[in-house]
Design a protein around this motif. Structure first.
Motif, short mmCIF file in Angstrom:
data_model
loop_
_atom_site.label_atom_id
_atom_site.label_comp_id
_atom_site.label_asym_id
_atom_site.label_seq_id
_atom_site.Cartn_x
_atom_site.Cartn_y
_atom_site.Cartn_z
N ASP A 83 1.03 -1.28 0.18
CA ASP A 83 -0.04 -0.07 0.15
C ASP A 83 0.73 1.35 -0.02
O ASP A 83 0.51 2.22 -0.57
CB ASP A 83 -1.00 -0.04 1.38
N ILE A 84 2.11 1.43 0.62
CA ILE A 84 2.76 2.50 0.69
C ILE A 84 4.24 2.18 0.33
O ILE A 84 4.83 0.89 1.06
CB ILE A 84 2.82 3.05 2.11
N ASP A 85 4.72 2.78 -0.50
CA ASP A 85 6.04 2.64 -1.07
C ASP A 85 7.20 3.54 -0.25
O ASP A 85 7.08 4.59 0.00
CB ASP A 85 6.23 2.78 -2.39
N LYS A 86 8.29 2.86 0.03
CA LYS A 86 9.12 3.52 0.85
C LYS A 86 9.87 4.45 0.00
O LYS A 86 10.32 5.74 0.44
CB LYS A 86 10.37 2.45 1.39
N ASP A 87 10.29 4.05 -1.13
CA ASP A 87 10.95 5.25 -2.16
C ASP A 87 10.07 6.68 -2.20
O ASP A 87 10.73 7.42 -2.53
CB ASP A 87 11.45 4.67 -3.43
N ASP A 88 8.57 6.11 -2.48
CA ASP A 88 7.74 7.47 -2.63
C ASP A 88 7.59 8.27 -1.58
O ASP A 88 7.67 9.25 -1.56
CB ASP A 88 6.27 6.67 -2.74
N GLU A 89 7.92 7.65 -0.35
CA GLU A 89 7.75 8.31 0.99
C GLU A 89 9.01 9.51 1.11
O GLU A 89 8.82 10.37 1.34
CB GLU A 89 7.83 7.66 2.28
N LEU A 90 10.33 8.76 0.71
CA LEU A 90 11.25 9.40 0.44
C LEU A 90 11.24 10.73 -0.39
O LEU A 90 11.79 11.62 -0.36
CB LEU A 90 12.63 8.52 0.31
N ALA A 91 10.59 10.31 -1.42
CA ALA A 91 10.70 11.24 -2.55
C ALA A 91 9.65 12.43 -2.13
O ALA A 91 9.75 13.61 -2.43
CB ALA A 91 9.95 10.77 -3.81
N ARG A 92 8.47 12.17 -1.57
CA ARG A 92 7.76 13.17 -1.11
C ARG A 92 8.46 13.96 0.06
O ARG A 92 8.26 15.36 0.31
CB ARG A 92 6.63 12.71 -0.31
N ALA A 93 9.24 13.40 0.86
CA ALA A 93 10.16 14.41 1.94
C ALA A 93 10.98 15.10 1.14
O ALA A 93 10.88 16.40 1.52
CB ALA A 93 10.89 13.34 2.81
N ARG A 94 11.72 14.63 0.03
CA ARG A 94 12.43 15.47 -0.64
C ARG A 94 11.80 16.89 -1.36
O ARG A 94 12.16 17.85 -1.19
CB ARG A 94 13.13 14.76 -1.91
N VAL A 95 10.54 16.45 -1.77
CA VAL A 95 9.59 17.68 -2.45
C VAL A 95 9.36 18.81 -1.43
O VAL A 95 9.53 19.83 -1.65
CB VAL A 95 8.33 16.87 -2.81
N ILE A 96 9.06 18.24 -0.09
CA ILE A 96 8.63 19.01 0.91
C ILE A 96 9.89 20.02 1.19
O ILE A 96 9.79 21.22 1.19
CB ILE A 96 8.12 18.56 2.08
N GLU A 97 10.92 19.23 1.47
CA GLU A 97 12.25 19.91 1.94
C GLU A 97 12.92 20.96 0.82
O GLU A 97 13.49 21.82 1.02
CB GLU A 97 13.20 18.85 2.10
N SER A 98 12.72 20.62 -0.39
CA SER A 98 13.17 21.49 -1.63
C SER A 98 12.23 22.30 -1.85
O SER A 98 12.67 23.36 -2.70
CB SER A 98 13.57 20.52 -2.56
#
Length: 250
Positions: A83-98
């Motif tokens: 249901d939830i992908d680890k890489d997707d979560e890290l990508a979403r974190a990068r979007v927010i941080e950047s």
């Protein structure tokens, strides 16, 4: 701006003040909102009642919290979670941080705009009215009084219009409430009306009925038993008559 002066009974004034105080507004503001709702049928704020609009910006504190949550979730996810992908979560974190605002839609995907407290209250008032109507009809028939089919149909809860933004949102709220076991006596009426989709605008009609129902209740001594709230056949007819807009009444 024009000024209107109206005369009401002391009881009405006191109840208006109590309601307005509870809403944190003046009596004038509260009555003005009611007048606007009557003049502009189905009035709703400008926000869309569909998908939540994508934010153009976020506060740094919100970005920090969201980024941290995404990174925590990525670190605790089991490898076999579909249901939830680890890489997707890290990508979403990068979007927010950047601060990639063009990708902020990821954070609100699937979210709806808010249904206001006022509109939630309208739904609850409408459901409560139809509950009392349903119990009243059952009691009348149990006592041998015939309620004709036309009146019964006019007093049936038909849901809300799924094609309208506000009413569709209200229909979703009804579904949520009833899925939790509330208002079970209305379930059959919902099922008989395309799972609560009226396919026509009904909010204005319902609110006129609610107003008439309030008048009936205000004319009585307040009790504590269900029987104290049941309606007579004449009172049911009064509420049904309120379905017709005043401008169209004979």
């Amino acid at each position: 701006m024009a000024v209107l002066n109206i005369r009401v009974d002391d009881q009405v004034r006191d109840e208006l003040k109590s309601i307005a105080d509870g809403a944190g507004v003046s009596v004038s503001e509260y009555v003005r909102d009611l007048v606007m709702a009557a003049i502009v049928p189905g009035y709703e704020p400008t926000e869309d009642h569909g998908v939540q609009p994508v934010p153009e910006s976020m506060r740094i504190a919100d970005r920090q919290v969201l980024s941290l949550l995404h990174r925590i979730l990525a670190s605790v996810l089991p490898e076999d979670d579909d249901d939830i992908d680890k890489d997707d979560e890290l990508a979403r974190a990068r979007v927010i941080e950047s601060g990639f605002t063009g990708e902020y839609w990821r954070e609100v995907a699937g979210f709806s705009a808010e249904l206001s407290k006022r509109d939630c209250g309208r739904v609850l008032d409408i459901l409560d009215m139809f509950r009392i109507i349903t119990f009243s009809i059952r009691r009348l028939e149990k006592d041998g009084t015939t309620v004709d089919d036309d009146l019964r149909y006019e007093l049936e809860f038909q849901g809300f219009d799924g094609n309208d933004g506000l009413e569709g949102h209200m229909a979703s709220y009804v579904e949520f409430l009833m899925s939790d076991g509330k208002w079970p006596e209305l379930q059959e009426q919902v099922d008989n009306n395309d799972a609560g989709n009226s396919h026509t605008l009904v909010l204005d009609t319902y609110m006129r009925m609610v107003t008439e129902h309030r008048r009936i209740k205000a004319s009585r001594d307040r009790g504590h038993r269900l029987d104290d709230y049941l309606l007579s056949l004449d009172e049911l007819a009064q509420i049904a008559s309120a379905r017709v807009h005043p401008s169209s009444r004979a």
